[in-house]
Design a protein around this motif. Structure first.
Motif, PDB file in Angstrom:
ATOM      1  N   PRO A   1      29.866  24.144  50.499  1.00  0.00           N
ATOM      2  CA  PRO A   1      30.730  23.726  49.475  1.00  0.00           C
ATOM      3  C   PRO A   1      29.867  24.179  48.425  1.00  0.00           C
ATOM      4  N   THR A   2      29.190  24.361  47.946  1.00  0.00           N
ATOM      5  CA  THR A   2      28.292  24.001  46.863  1.00  0.00           C
ATOM      6  C   THR A   2      27.291  25.474  46.599  1.00  0.00           C
TER       7      THR A   2
ATOM      8  N   GLY B   1      27.340  31.469  52.923  1.00  0.00           N
ATOM      9  CA  GLY B   1      27.757  31.475  51.074  1.00  0.00           C
ATOM     10  C   GLY B   1      28.640  30.704  50.903  1.00  0.00           C
ATOM     11  N   THR B   2      29.274  30.662  50.047  1.00  0.00           N
ATOM     12  CA  THR B   2      30.092  29.770  49.209  1.00  0.00           C
ATOM     13  C   THR B   2      31.430  30.432  49.266  1.00  0.00           C
ATOM     14  N   PRO B   3      32.916  29.899  49.885  1.00  0.00           N
ATOM     15  CA  PRO B   3      33.772  30.375  49.835  1.00  0.00           C
ATOM     16  C   PRO B   3      34.694  31.386  49.096  1.00  0.00           C
TER      17      PRO B   3
ATOM     18  N   ASP C   1      29.477  24.488  56.905  1.00  0.00           N
ATOM     19  CA  ASP C   1      28.401  22.751  56.721  1.00  0.00           C
ATOM     20  C   ASP C   1      29.187  21.778  55.332  1.00  0.00           C
ATOM     21  N   GLU C   2      29.143  20.434  56.256  1.00  0.00           N
ATOM     22  CA  GLU C   2      29.834  19.961  54.967  1.00  0.00           C
ATOM     23  C   GLU C   2      31.586  19.845  55.360  1.00  0.00           C
TER      24      GLU C   2
ATOM     25  N   VAL D   1      21.292  14.563  35.916  1.00  0.00           N
ATOM     26  CA  VAL D   1      22.752  13.109  36.023  1.00  0.00           C
ATOM     27  C   VAL D   1      23.656  14.853  36.813  1.00  0.00           C
ATOM     28  N   ALA D   2      25.000  14.560  37.639  1.00  0.00           N
ATOM     29  CA  ALA D   2      25.543  15.383  38.172  1.00  0.00           C
ATOM     30  C   ALA D   2      27.092  14.539  38.419  1.00  0.00           C
ATOM     31  N   THR D   3      27.715  15.397  38.702  1.00  0.00           N
ATOM     32  CA  THR D   3      29.000  15.266  39.039  1.00  0.00           C
ATOM     33  C   THR D   3      29.104  15.039  40.622  1.00  0.00           C
ATOM     34  N   ASP D   4      29.831  15.422  41.752  1.00  0.00           N
ATOM     35  CA  ASP D   4      30.025  15.266  43.387  1.00  0.00           C
ATOM     36  C   ASP D   4      29.252  16.592  43.026  1.00  0.00           C
ATOM     37  N   VAL D   5      29.929  17.642  42.440  1.00  0.00           N
ATOM     38  CA  VAL D   5      29.095  19.084  42.721  1.00  0.00           C
ATOM     39  C   VAL D   5      27.326  19.200  43.971  1.00  0.00           C
ATOM     40  N   ALA D   6      26.978  17.346  43.366  1.00  0.00           N
ATOM     41  CA  ALA D   6      25.638  17.354  43.904  1.00  0.00           C
ATOM     42  C   ALA D   6      25.805  16.789  44.959  1.00  0.00           C
ATOM     43  N   ALA D   7      26.783  15.751  46.008  1.00  0.00           N
ATOM     44  CA  ALA D   7      26.910  15.042  46.391  1.00  0.00           C
ATOM     45  C   ALA D   7      26.203  15.158  47.819  1.00  0.00           C
TER      46      ALA D   7
END
Ligand code: ADP
Ligand code: MG
Length: 534
Positions: free
Chosen positions: A81-82, A129-131, A154-155, A298-304
């Motif tokens: 996803p990221t 890859g990312t989509p 993945d994920e 500090v991150a958004t859910d992009v790093a979750a």
């Protein structure tokens, strides 16, 4: 990690076994020993296992075995996803394939096309890859997937969620129908499993989830905070939790920017990560955090999802996540591969409901902790300073400073010298403390209660007292608060800043013919005699 099964018993080639050994893996994790044989047998697999349990190698090892280096076509595609996860997974695949002539390539948005075109032309066996970028290459004709033998999400639950599902469908259509399809994640909602069957051939479900979805080596706490003190509470928590390396999650990109600015101004070593930043900036920040140049990210859910950074001791939810799955993934950035970690969530009273939903989902208890008071922090810092001092004394490496002290001792008292030295260190160490705000419940009340030696039997009325105070002190009557008239004396609440002036000036007058004495009421007198506000 699982001790019964060995990597040798999994029928792996010598090149892959050697790579695994070089990576320092001694025995396969549970998900690895369960999934690897199934995938090697040609089955489609839905695999669910807790965060940090080695899912990447669980699909990476079979990929390294299945791909034929003499075939120049893309034979495996892994979708993440990221971008950061894409880079990380490609790195792990590269390590696993080190002793085979297999070429892998990460392709993600924000990176130059030229590099990707060139690498794809030269021949790549495994694409990670990312989509969006994968679809771009498919449309341009620079990526052909018709020889893909294995496709991995993945994920997977995130990849099959609304935001990505159309892209995934489009990518899978490009691959041949006799491919194997794999789904990996720490969370796998029922609806996703059902949906997934559309793209899979009688998938085997491997779920390594003990009673709890979250890793039990992660200590979970929450702090109830007031919205207006959210930032200040975070700083206090960072001071007392000894968070050496932490990922701090915020709800929005703006929240991230604001928090980074605030933390930097407090002197923390921190940068942010979110989707509005250029890719080179994102990569740069990630590298700095991974290498320990930055203490905090500090991150958004992009790093979750999925990121594996060994040093992370704490995950902090500055804002509570919007769904329980997201909580599981966020806190899973710590406590990885058998290490310990701490997860902290800041919540306001209004968010308590979400906390309970998360507890139910994860079947774990999130313990309450109180936001440390300034006094707590001060005491802790003092204790730490004393410890350091005692260590220094024990080490005994300070003879060069002795003449300086002896010199000073001619003029000053030794205890004074030592105490000043201590104050000097403490001031340096307590730098952050001076900027921290006092929270309302900690503040001294703004009024003080004064005792006055006239009461009901002097026929005094509240208005007399207010008038006298205003006349004699020249201050407005509004500085006077509650007045309690008792038989032979009374209590008068006065604004703290003016109390001394009032007490002083009242000594010079008489009310109802009596000489006035006013002094601070003691605590006992303060209690139990409240009356309605004057
Ligand atoms: P997940 O995808 O399950 O969250 P990762 O694949 O990112 O977990 O792996 C987490 C960490 O564990 C990585 O640093 C990885 O290198 C390490 N790891 C994976 N498998 C093993 C193993 N068998 N033994 C020791 N460490 C491992
Ligand atoms: Mg993973």
């Amino acid at each position: 990690m699982n001790t019964e099964v060995t990597f040798e018993s999994l029928n792996l080639s010598s090149g892959v076994l050697k790579a695994i050994e070089e990576m320092g893996f001694e025995s396969p994790s549970s998900i690895q020993s369960a999934a690897i044989p199934l995938i090697m047998k040609g089955e489609d697999v839905i695999a669910q296992a807790q965060t940090g349990t080695g899912k990447t190698a669980a699909f990476g090892i079979p990929v390294a075995e299945i791909v034929d280096p003499t075939n120049r076509n893309v034979q495996a595609i892994i979708i993440t996803p990221t971008r950061e996860l894409c880079i990380q997974v490609a790195g792990e695949i590269s390590k696993l394939c080190r002793h085979k002539r297999i070429r892998e390539l990460p392709i993600y948005g924000g990176q130059s096309y030229d590099m990707q075109f060139k690498a794809l032309r030269q021949g790549v066996h495994v694409v990670v890859g990312t989509p969006g970028r994968v679809i771009d290459h498919i449309k341009r004709g620079t990526l052909k997937l018709n020889d893909v033998k294995i496709a991995i999400l993945d994920e997977a639950d995130e990849m099959l969620d609304m935001g990505f599902i159309d892209d995934i469908e489009q990518i899978l259509k490009e691959t041949s129908t006799d491919r194997q399809t794999m789904l990996f994640s720490a969370t796998m909602p029922m609806a996703i499993k059902t949906l997934a069957k559309k793209y899979m051939k009688s998938p085997q479900i491997v779920a390594i989830t003990p009673q709890q979805v979250t890793v039990n080596l992660i200590e979970q706490y929450y702090y109830e905070v007031k919205e207006k003190y959210r930032f200040d509470s975070l700083c206090r928590i960072l001071e007392t939790e000894h968070a050496e390396s932490a990922m701090v999650f915020c709800r929005t990109k703006r929240n991230v920017d604001e928090l980074v600015e605030g933390m930097q101004s407090m002197g923390y070593s921190v940068e942010g990560l979110h989707g509005d930043m250029t890719q080179s900036h994102r990569t740069n920040v990630m590298n700095k955090f991974k290498s320990g140049v930055l203490d905090f990210l500090v991150a958004t859910d992009v790093a979750a999802r999925g990121l594996d950074i060994e040093s992370v001791t704490h995950v902090i939810n500055y804002n509570i996540p919007e769904d329980p799955e997201s909580y599981v993934h966020r806190i899973g950035r710590t406590g990885r591969a058998g290490r310990e970690g701490t997860a902290i969530t800041l919540i306001t009273a209004r968010e308590m409901r979400m906390l309970r939903i998360i507890e139910q989902f994860t079947r774990s208890k999130i313990k309450r902790k109180d936001v440390p008071t300034l006094k707590d922090i001060h005491e802790q810092l003092t204790t730490k300073t004393v410890e350091k001092l005692v260590n220094t004394i024990t080490e005994g490496n300070f003879s060069e400073y002795k003449p300086i002290i002896l010199n000073l001792a001619d003029e000053y008292d030794l205890v004074d010298i030592a105490a000043s030295a201590f104050k000097y260190i403490a001031d340096l160490e307590h730098g952050k403390l001076s900027v921290m705000e006092e929270h309302e419940q900690e503040k001294e009340p703004e009024t003080v209660r004064l005792f006055i030696n006239i009461g009901r039997k002097d026929k005094v009325m509240p208005a007399d007292i207010v008038r006298s105070i205003a006349d004699v002190s020249g201050l407005p009557g509004s500085i006077v608060g509650v007045i309690d008239i008792l038989d032979s004396y009374s209590f008068v609440e006065v604004q703290r800043d003016h109390a001394d002036a009032v007490m002083k000036s009242m000594k010079t007058i008489k009310i109802k013919g009596r000489k006035i004495n006013m002094e601070k009421a003691n605590r006992n007198q303060n209690q139990g005699q409240r009356r309605p506000r004057y």
